[in-house]
Write an enzyme that holds these catalytic residues in place. Sequence first.
Site, mmCIF file in Angstrom:
data_model
loop_
_atom_site.group_PDB
_atom_site.id
_atom_site.type_symbol
_atom_site.label_atom_id
_atom_site.label_comp_id
_atom_site.label_asym_id
_atom_site.label_seq_id
_atom_site.Cartn_x
_atom_site.Cartn_y
_atom_site.Cartn_z
ATOM 1 N N HIS A 216 4.860 2.723 15.739
ATOM 2 C CA HIS A 216 5.923 3.108 16.680
ATOM 3 C C HIS A 216 6.751 3.884 16.023
ATOM 4 O O HIS A 216 8.026 4.504 16.771
ATOM 5 C CB HIS A 216 6.301 2.169 17.577
ATOM 6 C CG HIS A 216 7.360 1.357 17.200
ATOM 7 N ND1 HIS A 216 7.125 0.283 16.479
ATOM 8 C CD2 HIS A 216 8.715 1.564 17.135
ATOM 9 C CE1 HIS A 216 8.190 -0.291 15.881
ATOM 10 N NE2 HIS A 216 9.126 0.411 16.249
HETATM 11 C C1 UD1 Z 1 13.249 1.198 20.025
HETATM 12 C C2 UD1 Z 1 14.223 1.066 18.564
HETATM 13 C C3 UD1 Z 1 13.271 0.692 17.520
HETATM 14 C C4 UD1 Z 1 12.704 -0.662 17.601
HETATM 15 C C5 UD1 Z 1 11.753 -0.076 18.930
HETATM 16 C C6 UD1 Z 1 10.837 -1.156 19.227
HETATM 17 C C7 UD1 Z 1 16.283 2.417 18.316
HETATM 18 C C8 UD1 Z 1 16.944 3.630 17.493
HETATM 19 N N1 UD1 Z 1 14.818 2.322 18.103
HETATM 20 O O1 UD1 Z 1 12.517 2.293 19.411
HETATM 21 O O2 UD1 Z 1 14.251 0.216 16.240
HETATM 22 O O3 UD1 Z 1 11.724 -0.876 16.603
HETATM 23 O O4 UD1 Z 1 12.739 0.138 19.930
HETATM 24 O O5 UD1 Z 1 9.919 -0.766 20.337
HETATM 25 O O6 UD1 Z 1 16.939 1.740 19.015
HETATM 26 N N2 UD1 Z 1 9.747 4.167 26.499
HETATM 27 C C9 UD1 Z 1 9.222 3.957 27.631
HETATM 28 N N3 UD1 Z 1 9.364 2.525 28.152
HETATM 29 C C10 UD1 Z 1 10.248 1.812 27.459
HETATM 30 C C11 UD1 Z 1 10.769 2.109 26.528
HETATM 31 C C12 UD1 Z 1 10.659 3.351 26.054
HETATM 32 O O7 UD1 Z 1 8.308 4.664 28.100
HETATM 33 O O8 UD1 Z 1 10.432 0.598 28.064
HETATM 34 C C13 UD1 Z 1 9.641 5.582 26.072
HETATM 35 C C14 UD1 Z 1 10.350 6.662 26.497
HETATM 36 O O9 UD1 Z 1 9.903 7.697 26.487
HETATM 37 C C15 UD1 Z 1 11.612 6.569 25.281
HETATM 38 C C16 UD1 Z 1 10.766 6.309 24.228
HETATM 39 O O10 UD1 Z 1 9.894 5.383 24.529
HETATM 40 O O11 UD1 Z 1 12.612 7.751 25.502
HETATM 41 C C17 UD1 Z 1 11.691 5.921 23.138
HETATM 42 O O12 UD1 Z 1 12.354 4.475 23.438
HETATM 43 P P1 UD1 Z 1 13.536 4.233 22.672
HETATM 44 O O13 UD1 Z 1 13.986 2.905 23.086
HETATM 45 O O14 UD1 Z 1 14.415 5.437 22.509
HETATM 46 O O15 UD1 Z 1 13.024 4.111 21.105
HETATM 47 P P2 UD1 Z 1 11.841 3.242 20.659
HETATM 48 O O16 UD1 Z 1 10.931 4.225 19.977
HETATM 49 O O17 UD1 Z 1 11.312 2.414 21.662
#
Ligand code: UD1
Length: 371
Positions: A216
């Site tokens: 991821h």
């Molecule tokens: C975040 C953390 C990362 C961790 C990871 C675990 C930061 C900078 N990154 O990354 O350290 O390893 O979580 O998963 O805080 N999304 C969904 N549903 C959700 C959550 C996310 O669809 O419930 C999608 C959305 O498009 C979102 C994207 O994933 O914008 C990224 O989510 P985000 O929380 O920004 O970062 P992660 O890649 O999950």
Amino acid sequence: MARKTIYLIAGARPNFMKIAPIIRALRTHDQFFDYRLVHTGQHYDREMSDVFFEELGIPAPDFHLECGGGSHAEQTARIMVAFEKVCLAADPRPDCVLVVGDVNSTLACAIVAKKLQIPVAHVEAGLRSGDMSMPEEVNRRVTDSITDWFFCTEPAAAENLLREGHDSSRVFHVGHVMIDNLLFQVDQLARTDTGGFESSALKAMVGERYGVVTLHRPSNVDDAESLSRIVKALRTVADEIPLVFPMHPRTRGHLERFGLDLGPRIHASRPLSYMDFLNLWKDARLVMTDSGGLQEETTALGIPCFTLRENTERPITIDEGTNTLVGTSPEQIILHASRALSDGGKVGRRPALWDGNAALRTTQILQDQLA
Ligand code: UD1
């Protein structure tokens, strides 16, 4: 003596398994501690959030900030604005804000607390990858620069903090709360034998011999060429052993956008719940991942792990555990996986203080510091 009120911050999936044992430990000291749980909403899909609360026995949050999605700046800023309101309205005022890990929620809430002169405790402090292109590395460094009490999972983390000039009386090597949770859940799994529906179905499909993949990190999945090279390598590994790939929403989105095909022997699934995923990876022949936590969990249970990154902030998993840093070149991924499949892979040992009692040590220290 009046009880001390600790605000616990959880926002994203890798936070929930660390908060669960801390809450259990705080409850055993409830004559001293009161706590409030804040969910920033960074992760919001049911399978990325609510299922973890249910399975890990985490109580419903006292505050839900609903700050998921958006760019890093948008997400961090929204969490800060919302959490500041919570702190200003709090009665009694928080005696401490405890943050875990290195996600945007960790950083945002630490800054808010510090500016309100509320002491910050950081669990999993001091880890350093040295790679400032990782958003988590920025979050770790900024958080630690304003942390009051540092709780470290491994000696290298404590050494990093001392090298950066932090006072040794505030740096504590306590072990790993995430491993507290893992050992607790492994025990539950053995006793209840309810690994979960999806992992059981996946295991039935692939048979006894399989590998597990998770990816991821933005550096691996956001760029078409990088992701395509990794998928190519995984498809070659899958010729030797079927692979199960529970997929983060970020990764699924990019695979679809780039039109990449996993082939017939890589079985993608939705993100699994904690127990479902544990039931899957604990019996795998190997794990290939870019996760931070999984490098440590595989070390704790002795499963060979290949980290598809150029660096790790968790060196003890390499020095003592079952982790190998293989990078992202297809040749290296294929070579290492193939070797592990023929010789059984690296044998390690569980690091010191990864014994199930890190949360109790943490709360005991907090009690002394806050007294
Ligand atoms: C975040 C953390 C990362 C961790 C990871 C675990 C930061 C900078 N990154 O990354 O350290 O390893 O979580 O998963 O805080 N999304 C969904 N549903 C959700 C959550 C996310 O669809 O419930 C999608 C959305 O498009 C979102 C994207 O994933 O914008 C990224 O989510 P985000 O929380 O920004 O970062 P992660 O890649 O999950």
